[in-house]
Design a protein around this motif. Structure first.
Motif, PDB file in Angstrom:
ATOM      1  N   THR A 270       1.109  -1.000  -0.120  1.00  0.00           N
ATOM      2  CA  THR A 270       0.271   0.380  -0.172  1.00  0.00           C
ATOM      3  C   THR A 270       0.988   1.598   0.156  1.00  0.00           C
ATOM      4  O   THR A 270       0.407   2.070  -0.833  1.00  0.00           O
ATOM      5  CB  THR A 270      -1.166   0.137   0.908  1.00  0.00           C
ATOM      6  OG1 THR A 270      -2.061  -0.658   0.569  1.00  0.00           O
ATOM      7  CG2 THR A 270      -1.759   1.241   0.890  1.00  0.00           C
ATOM      8  N   PRO A 271       2.014   1.440   1.092  1.00  0.00           N
ATOM      9  CA  PRO A 271       2.635   2.804   0.889  1.00  0.00           C
ATOM     10  C   PRO A 271       3.470   3.048  -0.473  1.00  0.00           C
ATOM     11  O   PRO A 271       3.866   3.623  -0.799  1.00  0.00           O
ATOM     12  CB  PRO A 271       3.489   2.503   2.894  1.00  0.00           C
ATOM     13  CG  PRO A 271       3.479   0.850   2.352  1.00  0.00           C
ATOM     14  CD  PRO A 271       2.105   0.632   1.991  1.00  0.00           C
ATOM     15  N   ALA A 272       3.747   1.770  -1.158  1.00  0.00           N
ATOM     16  CA  ALA A 272       4.839   1.408  -2.473  1.00  0.00           C
ATOM     17  C   ALA A 272       4.334   1.745  -3.299  1.00  0.00           C
ATOM     18  O   ALA A 272       4.783   1.693  -4.024  1.00  0.00           O
ATOM     19  CB  ALA A 272       5.508   0.355  -2.250  1.00  0.00           C
ATOM     20  N   ALA A 273       2.906   0.930  -3.194  1.00  0.00           N
ATOM     21  CA  ALA A 273       1.827   1.120  -5.068  1.00  0.00           C
ATOM     22  C   ALA A 273       2.470   1.708  -5.915  1.00  0.00           C
ATOM     23  O   ALA A 273       2.650   1.378  -7.281  1.00  0.00           O
ATOM     24  CB  ALA A 273       0.725   1.240  -4.962  1.00  0.00           C
ATOM     25  N   GLY A 274       2.806   3.343  -5.618  1.00  0.00           N
ATOM     26  CA  GLY A 274       2.691   4.224  -7.019  1.00  0.00           C
ATOM     27  C   GLY A 274       4.646   4.457  -6.942  1.00  0.00           C
ATOM     28  O   GLY A 274       5.145   5.555  -7.589  1.00  0.00           O
ATOM     29  N   PHE A 275       5.280   3.855  -6.445  1.00  0.00           N
ATOM     30  CA  PHE A 275       6.599   4.198  -5.893  1.00  0.00           C
ATOM     31  C   PHE A 275       7.103   2.782  -6.666  1.00  0.00           C
ATOM     32  O   PHE A 275       8.595   3.144  -6.565  1.00  0.00           O
ATOM     33  CB  PHE A 275       7.151   4.680  -4.279  1.00  0.00           C
ATOM     34  CG  PHE A 275       6.403   5.949  -4.419  1.00  0.00           C
ATOM     35  CD1 PHE A 275       6.381   7.262  -5.120  1.00  0.00           C
ATOM     36  CD2 PHE A 275       5.900   5.663  -3.299  1.00  0.00           C
ATOM     37  CE1 PHE A 275       5.789   8.306  -4.188  1.00  0.00           C
ATOM     38  CE2 PHE A 275       4.419   6.652  -2.880  1.00  0.00           C
ATOM     39  CZ  PHE A 275       5.348   7.871  -3.846  1.00  0.00           C
ATOM     40  N   VAL A 276       7.232   1.188  -6.624  1.00  0.00           N
ATOM     41  CA  VAL A 276       7.605   0.390  -7.133  1.00  0.00           C
ATOM     42  C   VAL A 276       7.374  -0.362  -8.039  1.00  0.00           C
ATOM     43  O   VAL A 276       6.264  -0.061  -8.473  1.00  0.00           O
ATOM     44  CB  VAL A 276       8.116  -0.394  -5.964  1.00  0.00           C
ATOM     45  CG1 VAL A 276       8.563   0.022  -4.561  1.00  0.00           C
ATOM     46  CG2 VAL A 276       6.874  -0.998  -5.443  1.00  0.00           C
ATOM     47  N   ASP A 277       8.543  -1.350  -8.942  1.00  0.00           N
ATOM     48  CA  ASP A 277       8.158  -1.794 -10.191  1.00  0.00           C
ATOM     49  C   ASP A 277       6.912  -3.256  -9.119  1.00  0.00           C
ATOM     50  O   ASP A 277       7.754  -4.177  -8.723  1.00  0.00           O
ATOM     51  CB  ASP A 277       9.408  -2.284 -11.185  1.00  0.00           C
ATOM     52  CG  ASP A 277       9.923  -3.272 -10.442  1.00  0.00           C
ATOM     53  OD1 ASP A 277      10.042  -3.316  -9.517  1.00  0.00           O
ATOM     54  OD2 ASP A 277      11.654  -2.375 -10.415  1.00  0.00           O
ATOM     55  N   PRO A 278       7.154  -4.223 -10.734  1.00  0.00           N
ATOM     56  CA  PRO A 278       6.244  -5.353  -9.901  1.00  0.00           C
ATOM     57  C   PRO A 278       7.540  -6.505  -9.849  1.00  0.00           C
ATOM     58  O   PRO A 278       6.596  -7.101  -8.865  1.00  0.00           O
ATOM     59  CB  PRO A 278       5.553  -6.247 -11.941  1.00  0.00           C
ATOM     60  CG  PRO A 278       5.090  -4.763 -12.275  1.00  0.00           C
ATOM     61  CD  PRO A 278       6.325  -3.569 -12.165  1.00  0.00           C
ATOM     62  N   LEU A 279       8.603  -6.491 -10.153  1.00  0.00           N
ATOM     63  CA  LEU A 279       9.189  -7.561  -9.236  1.00  0.00           C
ATOM     64  C   LEU A 279       9.490  -7.423  -7.555  1.00  0.00           C
ATOM     65  O   LEU A 279       9.920  -7.691  -7.108  1.00  0.00           O
ATOM     66  CB  LEU A 279      10.667  -7.288 -10.342  1.00  0.00           C
ATOM     67  CG  LEU A 279      11.111  -8.219 -11.742  1.00  0.00           C
ATOM     68  CD1 LEU A 279      12.405  -7.510 -12.865  1.00  0.00           C
ATOM     69  CD2 LEU A 279      10.388  -9.206 -11.080  1.00  0.00           C
ATOM     70  N   SER A 280       9.824  -5.779  -7.596  1.00  0.00           N
ATOM     71  CA  SER A 280      10.119  -5.746  -5.957  1.00  0.00           C
ATOM     72  C   SER A 280       9.132  -6.128  -5.023  1.00  0.00           C
ATOM     73  O   SER A 280       8.838  -6.338  -4.123  1.00  0.00           O
ATOM     74  CB  SER A 280      10.369  -4.001  -5.988  1.00  0.00           C
ATOM     75  OG  SER A 280      11.415  -3.660  -6.905  1.00  0.00           O
ATOM     76  N   ALA A 281       7.171  -5.389  -6.052  1.00  0.00           N
ATOM     77  CA  ALA A 281       6.164  -6.095  -5.517  1.00  0.00           C
ATOM     78  C   ALA A 281       6.256  -7.237  -5.007  1.00  0.00           C
ATOM     79  O   ALA A 281       5.917  -7.702  -4.158  1.00  0.00           O
ATOM     80  CB  ALA A 281       5.519  -6.732  -6.255  1.00  0.00           C
ATOM     81  N   LEU A 282       7.116  -7.881  -5.568  1.00  0.00           N
ATOM     82  CA  LEU A 282       7.088  -9.549  -5.182  1.00  0.00           C
ATOM     83  C   LEU A 282       7.501 -10.406  -3.749  1.00  0.00           C
ATOM     84  O   LEU A 282       7.380 -10.911  -3.179  1.00  0.00           O
ATOM     85  CB  LEU A 282       7.756 -10.752  -6.601  1.00  0.00           C
ATOM     86  CG  LEU A 282       6.943 -10.926  -8.020  1.00  0.00           C
ATOM     87  CD1 LEU A 282       7.952 -11.233  -8.914  1.00  0.00           C
ATOM     88  CD2 LEU A 282       6.383 -11.869  -7.551  1.00  0.00           C
ATOM     89  N   ALA A 283       8.675 -10.102  -4.005  1.00  0.00           N
ATOM     90  CA  ALA A 283       9.600  -9.603  -2.359  1.00  0.00           C
ATOM     91  C   ALA A 283       8.997  -8.870  -1.535  1.00  0.00           C
ATOM     92  O   ALA A 283       8.462  -9.336  -0.291  1.00  0.00           O
ATOM     93  CB  ALA A 283      10.691  -8.896  -2.872  1.00  0.00           C
ATOM     94  N   ILE A 284       8.391  -7.411  -1.439  1.00  0.00           N
ATOM     95  CA  ILE A 284       7.730  -6.968  -0.701  1.00  0.00           C
ATOM     96  C   ILE A 284       6.757  -7.714   0.331  1.00  0.00           C
ATOM     97  O   ILE A 284       6.705  -8.123   1.490  1.00  0.00           O
ATOM     98  CB  ILE A 284       6.857  -6.190  -1.288  1.00  0.00           C
ATOM     99  CG1 ILE A 284       8.312  -4.586  -1.718  1.00  0.00           C
ATOM    100  CG2 ILE A 284       5.926  -5.229  -0.193  1.00  0.00           C
ATOM    101  CD1 ILE A 284       8.212  -3.409  -1.787  1.00  0.00           C
TER     102      ILE A 284
END
Length: 400
Positions: A270-284
């Protein structure tokens, strides 16, 4: 600026999607309690929406987004929505629509914190506590991050509510649980969820609504909204799988654990949704699920009756998400770089903002809960708790 019909339509839809998340929280929680308390648990979410809807119109929006006062709170410029109308102001959507979008965020935050008082809270006391908490905890935190307050001035990023919604409700729930105390028989009697399919339905509504929650926070129908949409789903999926496999190691692959992991992934992105890419989202998402699962086991091991794990999932997940934003932020996505791109300052700002939100939410919630408990009494009597809140508080029951 000129009103954009596409942006306006998207935020109207997003607002309705986030509103649907509030009864989604009720169903998620309702399935986790005993059958004698399910009406009460779902009802608390509807009550949260109703209370905040009135509070936000009268004073909450102004305290959150009014003229900055010492970096801590907004002024009373917009008291009773004075000056908030159908014009666009500095954006491309009506001011009234932005207000409504923010309203449902405040509503779901109060709904989440009901985890701490499941099966033992007096309705009248919750009304008073809910109004005080939204005014004195949620509104200042919203101003800090989004309304021109000190955290935003520092440079701390919170795209859609990691600190404002999830840290506040999660660590607030921890404080509230400490004040209200354990349910009678906790640790000795069976308190297993009475309806896991109901909880899974609630989780489905939350996952669906979260697209409005995060992608809607772009406040436009654009590429940033598309990125937020994709990373939201990616993080949720990674979280669901990570929790599933973690529970599998200990025995059976838990369906309840799987949806809990999905929620953990949604919280963290939620806090990162506008600042990270999909590969980072996997790790998060994957890390969030493991951290939240460990927090749940810690909570159970310590015998703490934060009944439905708002602290373990929303608090810990929100804290990780805020810090992860400072690690994984990609300049090409939202214009900000994180630690992995060499920006130490952004990481430090995220840690400061997150820790401050943790401390403020916990301390302020604890103080408010103590005051309400001392003056009104937070919890029902032992007999009322034994009978169940559906009957003792509402005179209704879910099952014959």
């Amino acid at each position: 600026m000129v009103l954009d019909s596409g942006d306006t339509a998207w935020i109207l839809v997003s607002t309705a999607m986030v509103m649907l998340m509030i009864p989604g929280v009720g169903l998620f929680y309702g399935g986790l309690v005993r059958k004698k308390d399910v009406v009460s648990m779902i009802g608390l979410s509807f009550l949260a929406l109703a209370l905040v809807s009135v509070q936000w119109v009268l004073v909450g929006y102004s305290l959150s987004f009014g003229t900055d006062v010492a970096g801590f709170i907004g002024g009373l410029d917009f008291l009773g929505l004075r000056g908030i109308g159908m014009d666009t102001g500095d954006g491309t959507i009506p001011g009234l629509l932005f207000m409504a979008f923010q309203l449902v965020f405040a509503g779901i935050t109060l709904a989440i914190i009901t985890s701490a008082v499941a099966e033992r809270v007096r309705i009248g006391s919750f009304v008073v506590f809910g109004l005080l908490w939204t005014t004195l905890v949620y509104d200042p935190l919203a101003h800090w991050a989004w309304g021109g307050g000190w955290a935003g001035q520092l440079g701390a990023l919170d795209f859609a509510g990691g600190t404002v919604v999830h840290i506040s409700s999660g660590f607030g729930a921890l404080a509230l649980a400490l004040v209200i105390g354990k349910r009678i028989g906790f640790g000795n009697h069976d308190m297993e969820p009475h309806n896991i399919p109901m909880t899974m339905l609630g989780a489905a509504l939350l996952w669906f609504g979260w697209f409005g929650f995060n992608a809607g926070s772009a406040l436009a129908a654009d590429g940033l909204a598309a990125n937020a949409f994709v990373v939201t789903n990616t993080s949720a999926a990674a979280g669901a799988l990570a929790w599933l496999f973690a529970s599998w190691v200990k025995g059976k692959p838990s369906a309840l654990g799987m949806v809990s992991g999905g929620i953990a992934g949604l919280v963290a992105i939620t806090p990162a949704a506008g600042f990270v890419d999909p590969l980072s989202a996997l790790a998060i998402g994957a890390v969030a699920a493991v951290l939240c699962y460990k927090a749940l086991l810690f909570r159970v091991g310590k015998g703490l009756d934060e009944s439905l794990d708002a602290w373990a999932v929303h608090g810990v997940g929100g804290l990780w998400g805020a810090v992860a934003t400072g690690i994984f932020a990609v300049e090409a996505v939202g214009g900000y770089s994180g630690l992995l791109q060499g920006n130490v300052d952004q990481f430090v700002a995220q840690v400061i903002g997150a820790v401050a939100a943790v401390v403020y939410a916990f301390v302020a919630t604890y103080a408010l809960a103590k005051i309400v408990d001392a003056t009104m009494g937070l919890r029902v009597t032992e007999d009322e708790e034994y009978v169940g809140l559906d009957i003792s508080q509402h005179g209704e029951k879910a099952y014959a």
